[in-house]
Every structure is written in structure tokens, then in C-alpha cells.
Design an enzyme around this catalytic site. Structure first.
Site, short mmCIF file in Angstrom:
data_model
loop_
_atom_site.label_atom_id
_atom_site.label_comp_id
_atom_site.label_asym_id
_atom_site.label_seq_id
_atom_site.Cartn_x
_atom_site.Cartn_y
_atom_site.Cartn_z
N GLY A 40 2.81 -6.62 11.91
CA GLY A 40 1.68 -6.70 10.94
C GLY A 40 1.60 -7.75 10.07
O GLY A 40 1.33 -8.91 10.72
N SER A 80 7.61 -10.61 15.26
CA SER A 80 6.40 -11.07 14.51
C SER A 80 6.52 -11.16 12.95
O SER A 80 7.54 -11.41 12.58
CB SER A 80 5.30 -10.50 14.97
OG SER A 80 4.07 -11.07 14.93
N TRP A 81 5.71 -10.23 12.54
CA TRP A 81 5.78 -9.86 10.72
C TRP A 81 7.36 -9.44 10.76
O TRP A 81 7.95 -9.60 9.73
CB TRP A 81 4.92 -9.07 10.39
CG TRP A 81 5.37 -8.42 9.02
CD1 TRP A 81 5.57 -7.22 8.78
CD2 TRP A 81 5.31 -9.42 7.83
NE1 TRP A 81 5.90 -7.02 7.41
CE2 TRP A 81 5.98 -8.43 6.61
CE3 TRP A 81 5.14 -10.74 7.41
CZ2 TRP A 81 5.98 -8.85 5.56
CZ3 TRP A 81 5.47 -10.97 6.14
CH2 TRP A 81 5.89 -9.99 5.03
N ASP A 96 3.69 -18.39 23.69
CA ASP A 96 3.31 -17.57 22.39
C ASP A 96 2.32 -18.12 21.75
O ASP A 96 2.59 -19.14 20.84
CB ASP A 96 4.40 -17.02 21.62
CG ASP A 96 4.18 -15.97 20.59
OD1 ASP A 96 3.07 -15.84 20.15
OD2 ASP A 96 5.23 -15.40 20.19
N HIS A 131 3.28 -13.58 23.35
CA HIS A 131 3.79 -12.74 22.37
C HIS A 131 4.02 -11.34 22.43
O HIS A 131 4.74 -10.87 21.78
CB HIS A 131 2.80 -13.17 21.01
CG HIS A 131 3.25 -12.48 19.77
ND1 HIS A 131 4.27 -13.15 19.10
CD2 HIS A 131 2.91 -11.42 19.07
CE1 HIS A 131 4.43 -12.52 17.78
NE2 HIS A 131 3.47 -11.36 17.96
#
Length: 317
Positions: A43, A115-116, A270, A298
């Protein structure tokens, strides 16, 4: 999907009071006496998912998941504009991780994130390296200005100009030179209709570009109002503040991870988190292993990603 372990349910859940009026939802699954791993969702704002626990052999791992502040079943919810966000920062989440580790009686754990979740994993591990046994990251993101500009100002827009047009549509012409600032204003607009429309458009942009071959299911899921409002508002809060990191801090301080085995599983194509970040982290982190996948973007289900993650977690079990 054969690279995933069978679906399992948590054997224990709880709400941890982390202070500042926040209760963090957590759950454990797998083997109660197994090797501890903490799974950090993306996120920021997306919340934990049952699929994420399937990266781990349930007979070998004690799998810990939690909803970060303002996400999922943690409270307070961020869906209303009057919620105070002053106690929702990267460093609050790092502190929450330590409180959760102590609450569960864990000495050291593997840290896993994409990711986050990779950003938070690095921030935590560089702050508490003695509490980390291994690190497994997917789609590496470190919240640098160059990374945020790529996805939200100029970069990914050149690969997906059609989806970028939809992304820009809610923003007045005069504000399109800084979409991040414009969306932050819209996502916290006093009119709920404006907030929701902006959140859906913001979230749909990532759903449109997340996989190597665009998948309608991602766009549909990212566009759900219930998901998009929380996802967009928390992400914009974090990204508008540079995630409370010095620009380039997580790569600058990667030497603090020396001695911690690490695997970086990265799609070469990505568009959300381009591989230059994973490459530069690998160069700065002695002993890390970088897997650049020529068949992936991604998305976690792009070809080769699940296999790479399972190989890493199986090796470390």
C-alpha cells in the site's frame, strides 16, 4: 499458483494497543512452534491478505500478519476525513512491529514484504537488525522522490498513456503538474463524493499497471470503493511526506543489513517499482541476492514471482 502452499486459517488473532488511540489487528498461522516470519502488507493501506501466508511452509513457519495503522481491521479507520493522522507514520509502524514482536514472545524473525511492505521491512531491519534473521523482498520500493515521480508524475505515464489519461481526469488542468499534491487535496476533500471518486481513480491507476500483462481482475479489485478509499488516503498521506525518510535513506543505510541474508525478487518489467531500485539496494547491501525476472512486472502472480518467493522461504525455513 502451484507455487503457493495450501490455504490455511489463523489459529490465533488479537488486537494490540500500540498507543495513540490505535489498536492493531494481528493474526498467527502455521506452526505455533515454527520459525517466526512477519509478513508486511503493501500500500500503504492495503491490509493483510490470506494469500500472503501461503508463501510459507505451514509445518515449518510461525506466520505473523498484521494490519498496519488505519488499514484492514486495525482501528481507527482512515475512511473519514476527521481522523487524526499525526500518529500514523513509518516510524510509528516500525515501533508497532517491535511491540508486536515482544507481545508474541519472539526473539528474532524473518521479515517478508513487497512494494510498500519492502519499504517498511527495510526501515524496520535497519533500525533493529539484531531482531531480523532473514529478509525476503518483492518489487522493491524505498519511497525516494525519483520513485514517486516515476509513478505519479512522469515515467510510468509514458508506458501506459491510456491509463494515465484516466488517472489525470479528476484533476483540474491547473493542478496537473503535481498530481500527487492534487490527489492529496481531493482525497481529503470535505465532499464524500469527491473523495470517493478521487480515491477510485488513484487506486485504479495502480491496478491498471501492476501486472506485466494487464489483468481486468486487478483493475476491478483496486477500483472497489471500500478498498480504494483507505488505500488512496493512507498512501497519499505517506507519499506526500516522503514516508518520513531522508531521500535515499534506506539504500544509504543498507550496510546496516550486513550479515542478514536477503533475497530480492524483482520483475524486470515492473512499472510500479522499476528494477533500478532493487539493483541499487543490492549493490549497497553486502551479501544480498537479486533475482531479476524477465517474465514479470510488479504483480505477485506474474510468471516466476511466486516460484522465486517460495524458493527463498523454503531455503530459509
Amino acid at each position: 499458483m502451484e507455487e503457493l502452499y495450501p490455504a490455511i486459517e489463523p489459529f490465533r488473532t488479537g488486537q494490540l494497543d500500540v498507543g495513540d488511540g490505535h489498536l492493531v489487528h494481528w493474526e498467527t498461522s502455521g506452526n505455533p512452534d515454527g520459525k517466526p516470519v512477519v509478513v508486511l502488507h503493501g500500500g500503504p493501506g492495503s491490509g493483510l491478505t490470506p494469500l500472503s501466508r501461503r508463501h510459507f511452509d505451514p509445518s515449518a513457519y510461525l506466520i505473523v500478519q498484521f494490519d498496519q495503522r488505519g488499514s484492514g481491521r486495525s482501528t481507527p479507520s482512515i475512511t473519514e476525513p476527521e481522523v487524526d493522522l499525526s500518529a500514523n507514520t513509518t516510524w510509528h509502524l516500525v515501533a508497532d512491529l517491535e511491540l508486536l514482536r515482544e507481545h508474541l514472545g519472539i526473539d528474532r524473525w524473518q521479515v517478508f514484504g513487497g512494494s510498500w511492505g519492502a519499504t517498511l521491512a527495510l526501515a524496520y531491519a535497519e533500525t533493529h537488525p539484531g531482531r531480523v534473521s532473514e529478509i525476503v523482498l518483492r518489487g522493491v520500493f524505498t519511497a525516494r522522490k525519483s520513485e514517486l515521480d516515476w509513478i505519479y508524475r512522469d515515467g510510468a505515464s509514458r508506458v501506459y498513456p491510456d491509463a494515465w489519461g484516466d488517472y489525470l481526469a479528476p484533476i483540474p488542468e491547473a493542478e496537473r503538474d503535481d498530481p500527487l499534491a492534487a490527489y492529496h487535496r481531493l482525497a481529503y476533500h470535505p465532499d464524500r463524493g469527491v473523495r470517493e471518486a478521487a480515491a477510485i481513480a488513484w487506486s485504479a491507476w495502480e491496478g491498471a499497471i501492476v501486472s506485466l500483462v494487464p489483468q481486468p481482475s486487478y483493475l476491478q479489485n483496486y477500483s472497489r470503493p471500500g478498498f480504494a478509499l483507505s488505500f488512496a488516503r493512507i498512501a497519499l498521506h505517506y507519499f506526500s511526506h516522503g514516508a518520513w525518510l531522508d531521500d535515499g535513506q534506506l539504500i544509504r543505510d543498507a550496510a546496516k543489513l550486513t550479515g542478514i541474508p536477503g533475497v530480492l525478487v524483482q520483475g524486470r518489467y515492473d512499472v510500479v517499482c522499476p528494477p533500478i531500485t532493487a539493483w541499487e539496494l543490492h549493490q549497497a547491501w553486502p551479501g544480498s541476492e537479486l533475482q531479476l525476472l524477465n517474465t514479470a512486472g510488479h504483480a505477485v502472480n506474474d510468471l516466476g514471482v511466486l516460484a522465486g518467493l517460495r524458493a527463498a522461504t523454503d531455503r530459509f525455513r
